[in-house]
Design a protein around this motif. Sequence first.
Motif, short mmCIF file in Angstrom:
data_model
loop_
_atom_site.label_atom_id
_atom_site.label_comp_id
_atom_site.label_asym_id
_atom_site.label_seq_id
_atom_site.Cartn_x
_atom_site.Cartn_y
_atom_site.Cartn_z
N TYR A 7 5.55 9.57 -2.96
CA TYR A 7 5.32 8.27 -2.33
C TYR A 7 4.10 7.58 -2.94
N LYS A 8 3.04 8.34 -3.17
CA LYS A 8 1.83 7.76 -3.77
C LYS A 8 2.10 7.25 -5.17
N LEU A 13 2.98 4.66 -0.40
CA LEU A 13 2.13 5.10 0.70
C LEU A 13 0.97 4.11 0.74
N LEU A 14 1.12 3.11 1.61
CA LEU A 14 0.22 1.96 1.62
C LEU A 14 -0.91 2.15 2.62
N GLU A 15 -2.07 1.61 2.30
CA GLU A 15 -3.21 1.66 3.19
C GLU A 15 -3.70 0.24 3.45
N GLN A 31 6.55 2.90 2.60
CA GLN A 31 7.53 1.90 2.13
C GLN A 31 8.56 2.62 1.27
N SER A 32 9.57 3.21 1.93
CA SER A 32 10.55 4.03 1.20
C SER A 32 11.34 3.24 0.17
N ALA A 33 11.50 1.96 0.37
CA ALA A 33 12.24 1.15 -0.60
C ALA A 33 11.64 1.27 -1.99
#
Length: 199
Positions: A7-8, A13-15, A31-33
């Motif tokens: 994801y990263k 993987l948003l912050e 955000q799996s997209a």
Amino acid sequence: MNVAQIYKDANALLEGHFKLSSGNYSNFYLQSAKVLEDPKTAKLLAEALATQIKESGIKIDAVCSPALGGIISGFALATALDVRFIFAERVDGEMTVRRGFEVTEGENYVICEDIITTGGSALEAARQVEAAGGNIVAYAALANRGFCSRVGSDLKAQDNCKLPLDKPLFALEDFTFKMYTPEECDFKDKAYKPGSRGN
């Protein structure tokens, strides 16, 4: 498999400051997209998820996903399991199986999402399949937000988990980010809503 790193690496993987579809807030968002836009990664994740399901010995005839977020992960899982795929979508706010999809009496279904938070959308899709005569034998997701208990994890289901406790949830990883109600949220900047609903 290091799902968090995947994801990263995909900038998924948003912050920041995010408003979730539940109406709550978090300083992290999956955000799996962004992960699933790469077919090779989608295939890799789906095959790992399919392996868990196959090892359980559960007989699967088809996969159903709630639109929109679950469609790619559900299709990839169905491909890995070599079974049929359908999806449910909202019509006037209500989850519905349409577009000519048919559920045969007695078919065994896995309901697949990209991410399971409380499982509300997955449960809505499951009820549509059951109303048409299908059997829900399991739930699945690439990522579990930690509110529901999944196979292979020590996390216990929390009170806000909507999935039935008598059906297994298969997922690749737990992501246990803190969530805040609107009353608890003290972020000063404007919340961003990157998901598929209400943008």
